[in-house]
Design an enzyme around this catalytic site. Structure first.
Site, short mmCIF file in Angstrom:
data_model
loop_
_atom_site.label_atom_id
_atom_site.label_comp_id
_atom_site.label_asym_id
_atom_site.label_seq_id
_atom_site.Cartn_x
_atom_site.Cartn_y
_atom_site.Cartn_z
N ASP A 10 0.87 -1.16 0.00
CA ASP A 10 0.00 0.00 0.00
C ASP A 10 0.92 1.24 0.00
OD1 ASP A 10 -2.39 1.57 0.53
OD2 ASP A 10 -1.64 1.76 2.57
N LEU A 11 0.39 2.38 -0.36
CA LEU A 11 1.24 3.58 -0.45
C LEU A 11 1.05 4.51 0.76
CD1 LEU A 11 3.19 5.40 -2.03
CD2 LEU A 11 1.22 6.25 -3.32
N ASP A 12 -0.14 5.15 0.81
CA ASP A 12 -0.38 6.15 1.85
C ASP A 12 -0.36 5.49 3.23
OD1 ASP A 12 -0.87 8.40 0.11
OD2 ASP A 12 -2.74 7.44 -0.43
N THR A 18 1.58 10.57 3.37
CA THR A 18 0.64 11.39 2.61
C THR A 18 -0.74 11.48 3.26
OG1 THR A 18 0.38 9.42 1.29
CG2 THR A 18 1.58 11.23 0.28
N LYS A 46 -8.42 6.82 6.18
CA LYS A 46 -7.26 6.06 5.70
C LYS A 46 -7.68 4.89 4.83
CE LYS A 46 -4.16 7.20 9.45
NZ LYS A 46 -3.63 6.76 10.73
N SER A 115 -2.39 0.79 -4.38
CA SER A 115 -2.93 1.93 -3.64
C SER A 115 -4.30 2.30 -4.18
CB SER A 115 -1.98 3.12 -3.81
OG SER A 115 -2.59 4.30 -3.36
N ALA A 116 -5.19 2.71 -3.27
CA ALA A 116 -6.51 3.20 -3.67
C ALA A 116 -6.41 4.56 -4.36
CB ALA A 116 -7.42 3.31 -2.45
N LYS A 146 -10.98 -1.48 -1.72
CA LYS A 146 -10.69 -2.19 -0.48
C LYS A 146 -11.88 -1.93 0.47
CE LYS A 146 -5.82 -0.89 -1.01
NZ LYS A 146 -4.71 -0.08 -0.49
N GLU A 170 0.07 -3.14 4.70
CA GLU A 170 -1.07 -2.21 4.78
C GLU A 170 -1.11 -1.47 6.11
OE1 GLU A 170 -3.73 -0.70 3.84
OE2 GLU A 170 -4.01 -1.43 1.82
N ASP A 171 -1.62 -0.23 6.09
CA ASP A 171 -1.81 0.52 7.34
C ASP A 171 -3.29 0.67 7.71
OD1 ASP A 171 -2.35 2.39 5.22
OD2 ASP A 171 -2.29 3.96 6.74
P1 B16 Z 1 -7.03 9.75 -4.35
P2 B16 Z 1 -3.79 4.02 -0.04
C1 B16 Z 1 -5.68 5.95 -0.23
O1 B16 Z 1 -4.42 5.42 -0.53
C2 B16 Z 1 -5.63 6.93 0.93
O2 B16 Z 1 -5.27 6.24 2.13
C3 B16 Z 1 -6.98 7.56 1.12
O3 B16 Z 1 -6.94 8.49 2.19
C4 B16 Z 1 -7.39 8.26 -0.20
O4 B16 Z 1 -8.69 8.82 -0.08
C5 B16 Z 1 -7.38 7.24 -1.32
O5 B16 Z 1 -6.08 6.66 -1.42
C6 B16 Z 1 -7.79 7.83 -2.66
O6 B16 Z 1 -6.83 8.76 -3.07
O7 B16 Z 1 -8.10 10.73 -4.00
O8 B16 Z 1 -5.66 10.35 -4.51
O9 B16 Z 1 -7.42 8.87 -5.53
O10 B16 Z 1 -3.71 4.08 1.46
O11 B16 Z 1 -4.67 2.92 -0.59
O12 B16 Z 1 -2.43 4.08 -0.70
MG MG Z 2 -2.83 3.22 3.31
#
Ligand code: B16
Ligand code: MG
Length: 222
Positions: A10-12, A18, A46, A115-116, A146, A170-171
């Site tokens: 996962d990224l964020d 971020t 998150k 990542s989402a 997810k 994952e966090d």
């Molecule tokens: P965007 P992850 C997620 O990333 C974030 O944790 C979440 O806070 C954010 O809303 C989502 O990505 C969508 O991001 O608006 O940039 O498409 O934790 O899955 O890496």
């Molecule tokens: Mg995350």
């Protein structure tokens, strides 16, 4: 020790700090609209995709927003977030991330990003680690966010590795659930209570010894 073949990140909140930038963008949007975020929004946002995040944010609003208004709000938040991620540098990598990615790359372990975020590519470029990943699962192509396993299965397919041979990191609770549904080993980073479904939880990537899961080339028998 179980010997795994690949790692999916996962990224964020795992690799990059971020979450605070997503949160800052939502706070600014809410403040421009004249309301505050609901309690505990920082944790609830998150790992949740953009429109689901907006639904959480709008719990704090005094009025209902139409579907068109919601789409415009999501666009505005994204523009605010994109302004913030332009400032990302390798200094925004979370503790242990750079060392772990370097070690796994040196050991020849295939790595994927799941990542989402539709901004994931821009973020890893800003962090200077885009070249570390053999594949980046494209959030724009994922139909089920997810905790559905779709994004992790897409990442494993991109690597050509069966899910049972993958470790996912994952966090977010939703991400850990997605990993377990994908049939992968779930390594949680953060709070063991929030991430209780994980196979193991570490406080940060700095606490992780890659030799717990992968064999260094010097120790391989073939
Ligand atoms: P965007 P992850 C997620 O990333 C974030 O944790 C979440 O806070 C954010 O809303 C989502 O990505 C969508 O991001 O608006 O940039 O498409 O934790 O899955 O890496
Ligand atoms: Mg995350």
């Amino acid at each position: 020790m179980t010997d795994y073949t690949a790692a999916i990140f996962d990224l964020d909140g795992v690799i990059a700090d971020t979450a605070r930038l997503h949160f800052a963008a939502w706070i600014q949007l809410a403040s421009e609209e004249g309301f505050q975020l609901p309690p505990n929004a920082d944790n609830r946002l998150k790992g949740v995709d953009r429109m689901a995040s907006l639904a959480i944010v709008l719990e704090g609003a005094a009025r209902r927003y139409t579907t068109d208004e919601q789409a415009r709000l999501a666009d505005r938040k994204n523009r605010l977030y994109q302004t913030l991620i332009h400032q990302l540098t390798p200094a925004d990598l979370l503790p242990g991330a750079e060392t772990l990615l370097n070690t796994l790359a040196a050991w020849g372990i295939p790595l994927a990003l799941a990542s989402a975020s539709k901004n994931a590519k821009a973020v890893v470029e800003g962090l200077g680690i885009a070249g570390r990943f053999h594949t980046i699962a494209d959030a724009a192509l994922v139909r089920h966010p997810k905790p559905d396993p779709e994004i992790f299965l897409m990442a494993a397919r991109g690597l050509g590795v069966t899910p049972a041979r993958c470790i996912g990191v994952e966090d977010a609770a939703a991400g850990v659930t997605a990993l377990k549904r994908a049939g992968m080993y779930a390594l949680g980073v953060g709070d063991p209570i929030v991430l209780r479904e994980a196979d193991r939880v570490v406080p940060s990537l700095a606490a992780l010894d890659p030799a717990d899961y992968f064999t260094a080339p010097a120790n391989r028998s073939n």
